[in-house]
Design a protein around this motif. Structure first.
Motif, PDB file in Angstrom:
ATOM      1  N   VAL A  30      38.022  47.806  36.410  1.00 50.28           N
ATOM      2  CA  VAL A  30      36.662  48.180  35.715  1.00 50.28           C
ATOM      3  C   VAL A  30      36.084  46.994  35.246  1.00 50.28           C
ATOM      4  CG1 VAL A  30      35.618  49.678  33.909  1.00 50.28           C
ATOM      5  CG2 VAL A  30      37.785  50.574  35.185  1.00 50.28           C
ATOM      6  N   LEU A  31      36.604  46.074  34.786  1.00 48.03           N
ATOM      7  CA  LEU A  31      36.063  44.906  34.124  1.00 48.03           C
ATOM      8  C   LEU A  31      34.837  44.289  34.889  1.00 48.03           C
ATOM      9  CD1 LEU A  31      38.851  43.146  32.094  1.00 48.03           C
ATOM     10  CD2 LEU A  31      36.624  43.752  31.388  1.00 48.03           C
ATOM     11  N   PRO A  32      34.838  43.968  36.183  1.00 47.60           N
ATOM     12  CA  PRO A  32      34.137  42.941  36.561  1.00 47.60           C
ATOM     13  C   PRO A  32      32.426  43.230  36.568  1.00 47.60           C
ATOM     14  CG  PRO A  32      35.879  43.277  38.248  1.00 47.60           C
ATOM     15  CD  PRO A  32      35.875  44.394  36.990  1.00 47.60           C
ATOM     16  N   THR A  33      32.332  44.773  36.391  1.00 46.79           N
ATOM     17  CA  THR A  33      30.710  45.144  36.220  1.00 46.79           C
ATOM     18  C   THR A  33      30.219  44.371  34.896  1.00 46.79           C
ATOM     19  OG1 THR A  33      31.090  46.997  37.395  1.00 46.79           O
ATOM     20  CG2 THR A  33      29.241  47.051  35.801  1.00 46.79           C
ATOM     21  N   TYR A  34      31.271  44.231  33.934  1.00 49.76           N
ATOM     22  CA  TYR A  34      30.874  44.044  32.498  1.00 49.76           C
ATOM     23  C   TYR A  34      31.062  42.242  32.175  1.00 49.76           C
ATOM     24  CZ  TYR A  34      30.987  48.596  32.052  1.00 49.76           C
ATOM     25  OH  TYR A  34      30.829  49.845  32.049  1.00 49.76           O
ATOM     26  N   VAL A  35      31.265  41.382  33.159  1.00 54.65           N
ATOM     27  CA  VAL A  35      31.679  40.130  33.287  1.00 54.65           C
ATOM     28  C   VAL A  35      30.488  39.276  33.885  1.00 54.65           C
ATOM     29  CG1 VAL A  35      33.288  38.255  33.973  1.00 54.65           C
ATOM     30  CG2 VAL A  35      34.262  40.552  33.036  1.00 54.65           C
ATOM     31  N   ASN A  36      30.116  38.360  33.112  1.00 54.28           N
ATOM     32  CA  ASN A  36      29.276  37.514  33.723  1.00 54.28           C
ATOM     33  C   ASN A  36      29.515  36.456  35.031  1.00 54.28           C
ATOM     34  OD1 ASN A  36      26.691  37.510  31.960  1.00 54.28           O
ATOM     35  ND2 ASN A  36      27.967  36.549  30.232  1.00 54.28           N
ATOM     36  N   THR A  37      28.653  36.361  35.834  1.00 52.06           N
ATOM     37  CA  THR A  37      28.733  35.528  36.903  1.00 52.06           C
ATOM     38  C   THR A  37      29.175  33.878  36.352  1.00 52.06           C
ATOM     39  OG1 THR A  37      27.127  36.418  38.096  1.00 52.06           O
ATOM     40  CG2 THR A  37      27.749  34.255  38.889  1.00 52.06           C
ATOM     41  N   GLY A  38      30.411  33.667  37.064  1.00 56.43           N
ATOM     42  CA  GLY A  38      30.984  32.432  36.605  1.00 56.43           C
ATOM     43  C   GLY A  38      32.103  32.674  35.531  1.00 56.43           C
ATOM     44  N   GLY A  39      32.341  33.992  35.109  1.00 52.64           N
ATOM     45  CA  GLY A  39      33.329  34.385  34.120  1.00 52.64           C
ATOM     46  C   GLY A  39      34.347  34.402  34.613  1.00 52.64           C
ATOM     47  N   THR A  40      35.814  34.687  33.520  1.00 54.86           N
ATOM     48  CA  THR A  40      37.107  34.782  34.250  1.00 54.86           C
ATOM     49  C   THR A  40      37.668  36.152  33.507  1.00 54.86           C
ATOM     50  OG1 THR A  40      37.126  32.204  34.204  1.00 54.86           O
ATOM     51  CG2 THR A  40      39.229  33.703  33.858  1.00 54.86           C
ATOM     52  N   ILE A  41      38.499  36.646  34.529  1.00 53.00           N
ATOM     53  CA  ILE A  41      39.387  37.660  34.010  1.00 53.00           C
ATOM     54  C   ILE A  41      40.786  37.122  33.882  1.00 53.00           C
ATOM     55  CG2 ILE A  41      40.431  40.088  34.311  1.00 53.00           C
ATOM     56  CD1 ILE A  41      37.822  40.590  35.660  1.00 53.00           C
ATOM     57  N   ALA A  42      41.484  36.986  32.780  1.00 52.29           N
ATOM     58  CA  ALA A  42      42.900  36.734  32.783  1.00 52.29           C
ATOM     59  C   ALA A  42      43.740  37.616  32.443  1.00 52.29           C
ATOM     60  CB  ALA A  42      42.979  35.378  31.730  1.00 52.29           C
ATOM     61  N   VAL A  43      44.884  37.686  33.018  1.00 55.46           N
ATOM     62  CA  VAL A  43      45.812  38.807  32.699  1.00 55.46           C
ATOM     63  C   VAL A  43      47.094  38.236  32.585  1.00 55.46           C
ATOM     64  CG1 VAL A  43      46.156  39.365  35.289  1.00 55.46           C
ATOM     65  CG2 VAL A  43      46.608  41.253  33.568  1.00 55.46           C
ATOM     66  N   ILE A  44      47.963  38.825  31.493  1.00 56.92           N
ATOM     67  CA  ILE A  44      49.194  38.390  31.208  1.00 56.92           C
ATOM     68  C   ILE A  44      50.228  39.270  32.017  1.00 56.92           C
ATOM     69  CG2 ILE A  44      51.183  37.885  29.612  1.00 56.92           C
ATOM     70  CD1 ILE A  44      49.066  37.248  27.597  1.00 56.92           C
ATOM     71  N   SER A  45      50.842  38.518  33.291  1.00 57.84           N
ATOM     72  CA  SER A  45      51.765  39.176  33.878  1.00 57.84           C
ATOM     73  C   SER A  45      53.191  38.829  33.260  1.00 57.84           C
ATOM     74  CB  SER A  45      51.792  38.867  35.549  1.00 57.84           C
ATOM     75  OG  SER A  45      52.659  39.643  36.094  1.00 57.84           O
ATOM     76  N   SER A  46      54.028  38.341  34.254  1.00 59.68           N
ATOM     77  CA  SER A  46      55.380  37.737  33.970  1.00 59.68           C
ATOM     78  C   SER A  46      56.054  37.008  34.938  1.00 59.68           C
ATOM     79  CB  SER A  46      56.019  39.150  33.161  1.00 59.68           C
ATOM     80  OG  SER A  46      57.519  38.528  33.000  1.00 59.68           O
ATOM     81  N   VAL A  47      56.984  36.022  34.714  1.00 58.96           N
ATOM     82  CA  VAL A  47      57.984  35.739  35.793  1.00 58.96           C
ATOM     83  C   VAL A  47      58.740  37.217  36.192  1.00 58.96           C
ATOM     84  CG1 VAL A  47      57.887  33.527  35.283  1.00 58.96           C
ATOM     85  CG2 VAL A  47      59.493  35.074  34.292  1.00 58.96           C
ATOM     86  N   ALA A  48      59.040  37.787  35.422  1.00 54.58           N
ATOM     87  CA  ALA A  48      59.851  39.191  35.773  1.00 54.58           C
ATOM     88  C   ALA A  48      59.504  39.792  36.949  1.00 54.58           C
ATOM     89  CB  ALA A  48      60.054  40.096  34.378  1.00 54.58           C
ATOM     90  N   GLY A  49      58.035  39.687  37.304  1.00 55.30           N
ATOM     91  CA  GLY A  49      57.473  40.477  38.542  1.00 55.30           C
ATOM     92  C   GLY A  49      57.818  40.015  39.846  1.00 55.30           C
TER      93      GLY A  49
END
Length: 243
Positions: free
Chosen positions: A120-139
């Motif tokens: 859902v997020l990209p519509t609300y993020v500026n061009t040149g912006g970043t979406i960072a997500v915390i995953s894990s080495v467990a994955g």
């Protein structure tokens, strides 16, 4: 120049320490979570530390139907420049193995909800912006001690990789953050050792990785080497290990 930074799951230890660095850089912080008193306390602290503004939003991030309303509120005064998805839990694998509701909850909180928010997020993020997500080495590979959690985090990383490719031409970057062991309230009962990192260290790595537009961040970096070995253990041997 002040940036709009949205942090989802802002009361987590890693999120709070990351927000402190952004506050010192004079950015505007949008803090999302369920615990109003904790969010308010963090927002006040960030303002003292130098944030241009600190806003709080009370949402249950497992309720994916509220995401559009939440993001519309956050972006009333401008789109997001940096989004950090930092919410999650550490389920008890033995409980998940005997109680299907706990398995379902763990998969929703750690996998499905972050994935839907990324979608859902990209519509609300500026061009040149970043979406960072915390995953894990467990994955990286399922192991008997935490395979429910690992499966959820694997979903997040796989989705992040596909979304990164899909958004490349739109100039929105995706950072997949894969911490190792981090000393937080969520891991308070674990015995700590040399491989354990402090939240501030991980937060510093996250901010630097966003600035450098890295694709995948292993933090601390030693986990990159550990996971190269871990991924390449033959399955015939791996299944016999007590991990």
């Amino acid at each position: 120049m002040s940036k709009n930074i949205a942090i989802f799951g802002a009361t987590s230890a890693i999120a709070e320490h990351t927000a402190r660095i952004f506050a010192q850089q004079k950015h505007t912080l949008h803090l999302v979570g369920r615990n109003r008193p904790s969010l308010a306390e963090i927002a006040d602290d960030l303002t003292v530390r130098g944030a241009t503004r600190s806003h709080i939003y009370i949402y249950n991030l497992n309720d994916t139907k509220t995401y559009t309303h939440m993001l519309q509120r956050i972006t009333e005064d401008g789109k997001i420049d940096i989004a950090l998805i930092a919410f999650g839990t550490l389920p008890d694998q033995s409980m998940c193995a005997t109680d299907i509701s706990q398995t379902t909850d763990a998969l929703i909180t750690n996998g499905v909800s972050p994935v839907v928010l990324m979608q859902v997020l990209p519509t609300y993020v500026n061009t040149g912006g970043t979406i960072a997500v915390i995953s894990s080495v467990a994955g990286e590979r399922g192991k008997s001690s935490n395979y429910t959690y690992g499966a959820a985090k694997s979903m997040v990383s796989t989705f992040a990789g596909g979304l990164r490719q899909a958004l490349y031409k739109h100039h929105i970057h995706i950072l997949d953050i894969r911490p190792g062991f981090v000393d937080t309230p969520m891991t308070a009962d674990f015995k700590k050792g040399a491989l354990w990192a402090k939240p501030h260290t991980v937060a510093t790595h996250i901010v630097n990785a966003i600035k450098k537009r890295k694709n995948i961040l292993y933090t601390p970096s030693i986990w990159w080497y550990i996971m190269v070995v871990f991924r390449n253990i033959p399955e015939s041997l791996f299944k016999k290990l007590n991990l």
